[in-house]
Motif scaffolding. Structure first.
Motif, PDB file in Angstrom:
ATOM      1  N   ARG A  35       0.835  -1.200   0.000  1.00  0.00           N
ATOM      2  CA  ARG A  35       0.000   0.000   0.000  1.00  0.00           C
ATOM      3  C   ARG A  35       0.875   1.257   0.000  1.00  0.00           C
ATOM      4  NH1 ARG A  35      -3.725   0.445   5.221  1.00  0.00           N
ATOM      5  NH2 ARG A  35      -1.681  -0.172   6.023  1.00  0.00           N
ATOM      6  N   ARG A  36       1.914   1.228   0.830  1.00  0.00           N
ATOM      7  CA  ARG A  36       2.792   2.395   0.940  1.00  0.00           C
ATOM      8  C   ARG A  36       4.103   2.150   0.189  1.00  0.00           C
ATOM      9  NH1 ARG A  36       3.850   2.575   6.775  1.00  0.00           N
ATOM     10  NH2 ARG A  36       3.306   0.383   6.606  1.00  0.00           N
ATOM     11  N   GLU A  37       4.606   3.194  -0.411  1.00  0.00           N
ATOM     12  CA  GLU A  37       5.831   3.051  -1.205  1.00  0.00           C
ATOM     13  C   GLU A  37       7.004   2.585  -0.339  1.00  0.00           C
ATOM     14  OE1 GLU A  37       6.557   6.024  -4.125  1.00  0.00           O
ATOM     15  OE2 GLU A  37       8.706   5.624  -4.138  1.00  0.00           O
ATOM     16  N   PRO A  73      -4.324  -8.051   3.779  1.00  0.00           N
ATOM     17  CA  PRO A  73      -5.351  -8.218   4.814  1.00  0.00           C
ATOM     18  C   PRO A  73      -6.616  -8.871   4.252  1.00  0.00           C
ATOM     19  CG  PRO A  73      -4.393  -6.033   4.922  1.00  0.00           C
ATOM     20  CD  PRO A  73      -3.848  -6.670   3.686  1.00  0.00           C
ATOM     21  N   ASN A  74      -7.349  -9.538   5.141  1.00  0.00           N
ATOM     22  CA  ASN A  74      -8.510 -10.340   4.717  1.00  0.00           C
ATOM     23  C   ASN A  74      -9.491  -9.557   3.833  1.00  0.00           C
ATOM     24  OD1 ASN A  74      -7.232 -11.994   6.511  1.00  0.00           O
ATOM     25  ND2 ASN A  74      -8.907 -12.119   7.994  1.00  0.00           N
ATOM     26  N   TYR A  75      -9.696  -8.268   4.152  1.00  0.00           N
ATOM     27  CA  TYR A  75     -10.720  -7.518   3.414  1.00  0.00           C
ATOM     28  C   TYR A  75     -10.275  -7.120   2.019  1.00  0.00           C
ATOM     29  CZ  TYR A  75      -8.415  -3.071   4.769  1.00  0.00           C
ATOM     30  OH  TYR A  75      -7.523  -2.032   4.961  1.00  0.00           O
ATOM     31  N   VAL A  76      -9.039  -7.421   1.651  1.00  0.00           N
ATOM     32  CA  VAL A  76      -8.573  -7.081   0.302  1.00  0.00           C
ATOM     33  C   VAL A  76      -8.419  -8.342  -0.566  1.00  0.00           C
ATOM     34  CG1 VAL A  76      -7.020  -5.514  -0.927  1.00  0.00           C
ATOM     35  CG2 VAL A  76      -7.203  -5.314   1.539  1.00  0.00           C
ATOM     36  N   PRO A 157      -2.645 -10.772  17.337  1.00  0.00           N
ATOM     37  CA  PRO A 157      -1.984 -10.431  16.080  1.00  0.00           C
ATOM     38  C   PRO A 157      -1.203  -9.124  16.113  1.00  0.00           C
ATOM     39  CG  PRO A 157      -4.345 -10.702  15.778  1.00  0.00           C
ATOM     40  CD  PRO A 157      -4.103 -10.708  17.239  1.00  0.00           C
ATOM     41  N   HIS A 158      -0.418  -8.972  15.045  1.00  0.00           N
ATOM     42  CA  HIS A 158       0.628  -7.956  14.999  1.00  0.00           C
ATOM     43  C   HIS A 158       0.257  -6.701  14.197  1.00  0.00           C
ATOM     44  CE1 HIS A 158       0.877 -11.249  12.081  1.00  0.00           C
ATOM     45  NE2 HIS A 158       0.839 -10.237  11.233  1.00  0.00           N
ATOM     46  N   SER A 159      -0.960  -6.605  13.615  1.00  0.00           N
ATOM     47  CA  SER A 159      -1.315  -5.402  12.834  1.00  0.00           C
ATOM     48  C   SER A 159      -2.722  -4.940  13.187  1.00  0.00           C
ATOM     49  CB  SER A 159      -1.282  -5.687  11.325  1.00  0.00           C
ATOM     50  OG  SER A 159       0.025  -5.799  10.875  1.00  0.00           O
ATOM     51  N   ASP A 160      -2.947  -3.633  13.015  1.00  0.00           N
ATOM     52  CA  ASP A 160      -4.223  -3.009  13.397  1.00  0.00           C
ATOM     53  C   ASP A 160      -5.460  -3.671  12.773  1.00  0.00           C
ATOM     54  OD1 ASP A 160      -3.552  -2.170  10.835  1.00  0.00           O
ATOM     55  OD2 ASP A 160      -3.487  -0.025  11.311  1.00  0.00           O
TER      56      ASP A 160
HETATM   57  N1  LIG Z   1       0.424 -18.524   8.801  1.00  0.00           N
HETATM   58  C1  LIG Z   1      -0.046 -17.797   7.828  1.00  0.00           C
HETATM   59  O1  LIG Z   1      -0.308 -18.335   6.788  1.00  0.00           O
HETATM   60  C2  LIG Z   1      -0.290 -16.345   8.024  1.00  0.00           C
HETATM   61  C3  LIG Z   1      -1.174 -15.696   7.197  1.00  0.00           C
HETATM   62  N2  LIG Z   1      -1.472 -14.376   7.390  1.00  0.00           N
HETATM   63  C4  LIG Z   1      -2.481 -13.768   6.512  1.00  0.00           C
HETATM   64  O2  LIG Z   1      -1.812 -12.905   5.594  1.00  0.00           O
HETATM   65  C5  LIG Z   1      -2.606 -11.765   5.306  1.00  0.00           C
HETATM   66  C6  LIG Z   1      -1.786 -10.521   5.595  1.00  0.00           C
HETATM   67  O3  LIG Z   1      -1.414 -10.532   6.958  1.00  0.00           O
HETATM   68  P1  LIG Z   1      -0.045  -9.870   7.471  1.00  0.00           P
HETATM   69  O4  LIG Z   1       1.024  -9.998   6.492  1.00  0.00           O
HETATM   70  O5  LIG Z   1       0.162 -10.398   8.810  1.00  0.00           O
HETATM   71  O6  LIG Z   1      -0.499  -8.352   7.548  1.00  0.00           O
HETATM   72  P2  LIG Z   1       0.425  -7.079   7.659  1.00  0.00           P
HETATM   73  O7  LIG Z   1      -0.413  -6.017   8.250  1.00  0.00           O
HETATM   74  O8  LIG Z   1       1.713  -7.417   8.315  1.00  0.00           O
HETATM   75  O9  LIG Z   1       0.772  -6.708   6.145  1.00  0.00           O
HETATM   76  C7  LIG Z   1      -0.218  -6.328   5.235  1.00  0.00           C
HETATM   77  C8  LIG Z   1       0.408  -5.872   3.936  1.00  0.00           C
HETATM   78  O10 LIG Z   1      -0.620  -5.579   3.013  1.00  0.00           O
HETATM   79  C9  LIG Z   1      -0.448  -4.247   2.508  1.00  0.00           C
HETATM   80  N3  LIG Z   1      -1.769  -3.634   2.258  1.00  0.00           N
HETATM   81  C10 LIG Z   1      -2.305  -3.408   1.070  1.00  0.00           C
HETATM   82  N4  LIG Z   1      -3.506  -2.879   1.161  1.00  0.00           N
HETATM   83  C11 LIG Z   1      -3.759  -2.754   2.449  1.00  0.00           C
HETATM   84  C12 LIG Z   1      -4.857  -2.263   3.154  1.00  0.00           C
HETATM   85  N5  LIG Z   1      -5.953  -1.799   2.553  1.00  0.00           N
HETATM   86  N6  LIG Z   1      -4.800  -2.297   4.490  1.00  0.00           N
HETATM   87  C13 LIG Z   1      -3.706  -2.774   5.131  1.00  0.00           C
HETATM   88  N7  LIG Z   1      -2.611  -3.241   4.484  1.00  0.00           N
HETATM   89  C14 LIG Z   1      -2.660  -3.241   3.146  1.00  0.00           C
HETATM   90  C15 LIG Z   1       0.330  -3.529   3.568  1.00  0.00           C
HETATM   91  O11 LIG Z   1       1.011  -2.465   2.958  1.00  0.00           O
HETATM   92  P3  LIG Z   1       1.759  -1.354   3.824  1.00  0.00           P
HETATM   93  O12 LIG Z   1       2.825  -2.081   4.605  1.00  0.00           O
HETATM   94  O13 LIG Z   1       2.353  -0.473   2.823  1.00  0.00           O
HETATM   95  O14 LIG Z   1       0.744  -0.736   4.707  1.00  0.00           O
HETATM   96  C16 LIG Z   1       1.260  -4.635   4.075  1.00  0.00           C
HETATM   97  O15 LIG Z   1       2.395  -4.724   3.275  1.00  0.00           O
HETATM   98  C17 LIG Z   1      -3.871 -11.921   6.135  1.00  0.00           C
HETATM   99  O16 LIG Z   1      -4.887 -12.469   5.359  1.00  0.00           O
HETATM  100  C18 LIG Z   1      -3.475 -12.900   7.239  1.00  0.00           C
HETATM  101  O17 LIG Z   1      -4.567 -13.658   7.724  1.00  0.00           O
HETATM  102  C19 LIG Z   1      -0.807 -13.626   8.333  1.00  0.00           C
HETATM  103  C20 LIG Z   1       0.113 -14.221   9.153  1.00  0.00           C
HETATM  104  C21 LIG Z   1       0.456 -15.630   9.086  1.00  0.00           C
END
Ligand SMILES: NC(=O)C1=CN([C@@H]2O[C@H](COP(=O)(O)OP(=O)(O)OC[C@H]3O[C@@H](n4cnc5c(N)ncnc54)[C@H](OP(=O)(O)O)[C@@H]3O)[C@@H](O)[C@H]2O)C=CC1
Ligand SMILES: O=C1CO[C@H](CO)[C@@H](O)[C@@H]1O
Length: 403
Positions: A35-37, A73-76, A157-160
């Motif tokens: 999402r962010r550069e 994230p799940n919603y995307v 979990p580790h993100s908002d």
């Molecule tokens: N064991 C497993 O298989 C695991 C699976 N997961 C799954 O992976 C997915 C991602 O989780 P995780 O990597 O932990 O999440 P993070 O919050 O760590 O990372 C999310 C990434 O998605 C990008 N992004 C793009 N669009 C959006 C948006 N609208 N809102 C927020 N972020 C966005 C973010 O970009 P930016 O950094 O630029 O904001 C970031 O790089 C989830 O579906 C989760 O359930 C997660 C952990 C372990």
């Protein structure tokens, strides 16, 4: 060679990159979207990825993208999958597939209609211990599976976005229960219909709308029962355990917190110990090779091999959809406090299974119930009369008895 585009450069995106390229893998990551550069740029520099972008569609349609890996994230997830469908790009999506079964089914059917390869990245169904256990179950080593329990608990979990009910689609059930449910399905048999679910869920600790703790039972058509235990309130690290009970045996798997590697440190010189470890001092439970213990390399090998061979991977979008349907029933049950049916408008497994009888005959009039050697070496045999139903025991006096 398959050129990869990763969507999402956060926690799991980085784990995927380590697993894909950290082992001299032949499939290079060529494109990264975040999402962010700053995230995309850092990822591209850390993993030597040629192209980075904050435009998701541009990443997917990029000429160097042969396969898209969704780590968003799940919603995307649905938006990303539909863009892969639009550009006819093969796609692998992390767990949970959807926030609910409706989303998951739409994604599954759209990929099937477009004829694109779609794999469900359920890493915990690829850990070395899990793969070996499933093989044992399939060979009949523990007989008919009666109960498959899986537990994943950690301090949260580790993100908002995970903590936002709308964005995540739920709390600990959708986040962690998806792993546990698919683990149990693999042990019980993926073609066995999940019939109904009973679930307790509560928000015991965190200031959120979703559940931070839940326990659920999933009843299968052949009489087997699946059980999940999930929590975002567990203290002490990440606890991943499975238990399988069969008519001929038992399996216990401990995948993370207590793997046989224990270490004490005063805290001096230690920083990262293992995922979700809460401390770097005292007795610690590090994990030798986290990516491997969590199944990522085996998972990608299966996905890419299947893709290249024109086959289906072990975990498909359809599996992700069935898991989401079970989760939907769990959420319903947590509200109604009743067994809730699993709604599966599309079901491709068996139907009409019944609980098989495994009675053993003792003699022509009796069923065998139980045999046990007592501390005094006597042997007891407990049997039931086939027509009267009377239960009796026969005692065979042990050879070494003194009294
Ligand atoms: N064991 C497993 O298989 C695991 C699976 N997961 C799954 O992976 C997915 C991602 O989780 P995780 O990597 O932990 O999440 P993070 O919050 O760590 O990372 C999310 C990434 O998605 C990008 N992004 C793009 N669009 C959006 C948006 N609208 N809102 C927020 N972020 C966005 C973010 O970009 P930016 O950094 O630029 O904001 C970031 O790089 C989830 O579906 C989760 O359930 C997660 C952990 C372990
Ligand atoms: O297993 C896992 C570890 O924790 C993460 C955050 O709760 C989950 O998303 C992931 O699936």
């Amino acid at each position: 060679m398959v050129k990869i585009c990763i969507l999402g450069g956060g926690f799991i995106g980085r784990f995927y990159a380590e697993s894909l390229i950290g082992r001299r893998g032949k499939d290079p990551v060529k494109v990264i979207y975040a999402r962010r550069e700053e995230t995309a740029k850092r990822f591209s520099s850390d993993y030597k990825v040629a192209h980075y972008t904050t435009d998701m569609e541009a990443a997917i349609s990029h000429p160097e993208t042969d396969m898209v890996v969704i780590a968003l994230p799940n919603y995307v997830h649905e938006e990303a999958v539909m863009l892969c469908v639009k550009h006819k790009k093969p796609v692998l999506c992390t767990k949970p597939l959807g926030r609910n079964a409706e989303e998951a089914l739409r994604m599954t059917l759209a990929c099937e209609k477009a004829g694109i390869f779609a794999g469900y990245l359920e890493d915990l169904c690829y850990t070395p211990k899990f793969l070996k256990s499933v093989k044992s179950v399939e060979s009949g080593a523990i007989g008919r599976v009666l109960w498959a329990k899986s537990r994943e608990t950690h301090p949260g979990p580790h993100s908002d976005w995970f903590w936002d009910l709308e964005k995540a689609g739920g709390g600990a059930i959708v986040d962690l229960g998806c792993h546990c449910i698919e683990i149990a399905r693999n042990f019980i048999g993926k073609d066995v219909l999940p019939v109904e679910v009973m679930c307790w869920a509560d928000t015991q600790v965190k200031p959120i709308e979703a559940e931070d703790h839940a326990i659920g039972l999933v009843k299968y058509e052949n009489g087997a029962i699946g059980q999940f235990e999930v929590s975002w309130t567990f203290r002490g690290g990440m606890d991943l355990r499975d238990e399988v009970m069969g008519t001929e045996g038992t399996i216990w798997i401990n995948s993370f917190l207590r793997t046989g590697f224990e270490m004490f440190s005063s805290g001096e010189g230690t920083d990262y110990v293992a995922e979700k470890a809460e401390t770097a001092a005292g007795w610690l439970f590090p994990v030798g090779d986290e990516a491997h213990e969590l199944g990522y390399p085996n998972m990608f090998i299966d996905m890419f091999d299947a893709f290249e061979n024109g086959a289906q991977p072990r975990e498909t979008f359809y599996d992700g959809y069935v898991v989401n349907a079970i989760i939907d029933a769990a959420y319903k049950s947590a509200k109604t406090k009743l067994w809730e049916p699993v709604e599966l408008p599309v079901w491709r497994g068996k139907r009409g299974l019944t609980k098989p009888s495994v009675y053993t005959e003792y003699d022509k009039d009796h069923w065998f119930i139980k045999e046990e050697i007592l501390p005094n070496k006597d042997k007891k045999i407990i049997i039931k009369h086939k027509t009267t139903g009377e239960v009796i025991e026969k005692r065979i006096i042990g050879k070494n008895t003194t009294g």
